[in-house]
Design a protein around this motif. Structure first.
Motif, PDB file in Angstrom:
ATOM      1  N   ASP A  36       2.712  55.779  91.644  1.00  0.00           N
ATOM      2  CA  ASP A  36       2.759  54.337  91.619  1.00  0.00           C
ATOM      3  C   ASP A  36       1.409  54.025  92.453  1.00  0.00           C
ATOM      4  N   GLU A  37       0.248  53.370  92.241  1.00  0.00           N
ATOM      5  CA  GLU A  37      -0.825  52.893  92.894  1.00  0.00           C
ATOM      6  C   GLU A  37      -1.505  54.399  93.105  1.00  0.00           C
ATOM      7  N   THR A  41       5.558  47.664  88.637  1.00  0.00           N
ATOM      8  CA  THR A  41       6.188  48.421  89.535  1.00  0.00           C
ATOM      9  C   THR A  41       7.677  47.914  89.109  1.00  0.00           C
TER      10      THR A  41
HETATM   11 MG   LIG Z   1       3.073  47.631  92.062  1.00  0.00          MG
END
Ligand SMILES: [Mg+2]
Ligand SMILES: Nc1ncnc2c1ncn2[C@@H]1O[C@H](COP(=O)(O)OP(=O)(O)O)[C@@H](O)[C@H]1O
Length: 417
Positions: A142-143, A66
């Motif tokens: 993200d994720e 991230t």
């Molecule tokens: Mg992350």
């Protein structure tokens, strides 16, 4: 003034508390030059206004995925020659196709921040907005493994690309979980994995350097010795190579010293912090589990509190549960929440996933004990696991607009026995 004195008192430990928060982005990310330039390289065509290849970023939790992607985004934001539009989406918050599409639209066209647009509206508006001037949109998801209807989302974005006459969409998917791939449609996989970058776990030297960098920004001088940083780094490297865990331990140790009004972090602070940070990570993990894995770990926590039905057979290891009784409990819990329980084949897969995540430990019993059977042990406090799952299941059913009655499932689950 007495109650406010605390606020004004200067910290003996922290110079900049922010620098220790998980959301802090340091100016300089150590040991990730290679990954950062691979991300930039992969995105270069899109940034120049051509539709580039999609990118998949994979690595365990706390390997800097991230941070690196955001770092690249921040750099790009201030470059005037960049033509692409960028959306960053955190799937812990936006966990469905609908939510992801609304987030993309509201990032760029604020009127879409209002709720109530249908999926077709959103889709058509997205396409016309891109076609207006042949934009390239880079969507960072993200994720991504948390998105419930991920195949639908990928399909929709791919479909959009073929509907768009000028411009296009590039997808950057980020994930901590490699095994989620198995559940995806092969078409989604080939879309997502056009390009792949892997983030390896940090070793203990690297973690020590990351900690040192943060100590210099976050703490006052002379608060913590290098040997303590090495200790934190060694413990974390052995476990997972997760920089987030290292930093969490560091910040908790700082808080412990601060609470006691000391000016230095002791080894005992570090040891206490290790324990509580590890627990926190485990509870945090639960929120990212797919629904049925949540139900299985819930069943395990209920049975652990209650004690195994076969306690006498597993003497000396009374915390172990039999795989079969866990499955029965899982079925009872699912039924009580009106969820269709999965077959035992799926159940065995969930058990091995939960073990991979470090939430449980399993071993095969030797002969003699009702043949071969798998024994299961919960690695964390069952009370806390139970409470965490309940909070999670509650929140999700509220978000879907159902009533929150499921909270009582634990009690009803017992009725099946
Ligand atoms: Mg992350
Ligand atoms: N190379 C690095 N240099 C400095 N800090 C880092 C580095 N990698 C990770 N961190 C820190 O560790 C934490 C976890 O990183 P993050 O990017 O969230 O990992 P991931 O997304 O892979 O789970 C963050 O607080 C981040 O600032």
């Amino acid at each position: 003034m007495e109650p406010f004195a605390e606020i004004l008192k200067e910290s003996k430990i922290f110079a900049n508390r922010d620098a220790l928060s998980p959301h802090y982005l340091p100016d300089n990310l150590l040991f990730r030059d290679k990954q950062i330039s691979s991300i930039v390289k992969a995105l270069t065509p899109s940034l120049k206004g051509e539709r580039g290849r999609n990118l998949f970023v994979y690595g365990k939790t706390g390997t800097g995925k991230t941070s690196c992607v955001k770092f690249v985004m921040e750099k790009l934001r201030v470059m005037p020659e960049i033509r692409a539009k960028i959306s960053y989406i955190n799937c812990r918050i936006y966990n469905s196709r609908y939510r992801v599409l609304s987030k993309i639209m509201s990032d760029h066209l604020p009127i879409y921040a209002k709720r109530g647009y249908g999926i077709v509206d959103l889709y058509e508006r997205l396409i016309s907005w891109i076609e207006e001037d042949g934009k390239v949109l880079v969507v960072i998801i993200d994720e991504i493994d948390i998105v419930k209807d991920l195949d639908d989302l990928i399909y929709t974005l791919t479909r959009a690309n073929s509907d768009i006459k000028a411009g296009g969409i590039t997808i950057v998917g980020i994930s901590n979980k490699i095994s989620f791939k198995e559940d995806l449609d092969p078409r989604s996989i080939s879309t997502l994995y056009e390009n792949e970058i892997v983030f390896p776990p940090y070793n203990s030297l690297e973690l020590a350097a990351i900690l040192k960098q943060r100590v210099e920004i976050g703490f006052k001088p002379g608060i913590i010795e290098q040997s303590m940083l090495n200790l934190i780094a060694a413990i974390t490297a052995k476990e997972s190579g997760d920089a987030r865990l290292s930093l969490k331990i560091l910040s908790k140790a700082g808080e412990l010293a601060e609470e006691e009004g000391r000016k230095e972090i002791s080894q005992k602070d570090v040891e206490t912090a290790v324990k509580s940070a590890e627990e926190e990570v485990a509870y945090d993990l639960i929120s990212t589990l797919p629904e049925h894995q949540k139900l299985v770990i819930y069943a395990i926590s209920l049975l652990t509190m209650q004690g195994s039905r076969y306690r006498k057979l597993t003497e000396g290891e009374e915390n172990y549960l039999f795989s079969g009784e866990v499955y029965d409990k899982y079925v009872a819990v699912s039924n009580s929440m009106s969820k269709e329980p999965k077959s035992s084949r799926w159940y065995r897969k969930y058990i091995s996933d939960l073990e991979m995540q470090g939430l449980i430990n399993t071993y095969e019993s030797g002969k003699g004990m009702r043949g071969h059977t798998k024994l299961i042990k919960l690695m964390y406090s069952p009370q806390k696991i139970k409470a965490t799952v309940e909070k999670n299941l509650f929140r999700e059913s509220e978000a879907e607009g159902k009533t929150g009655k499921e909270g009582n499932a634990g009690k009803e689950g017992n009725a099946g026995e």
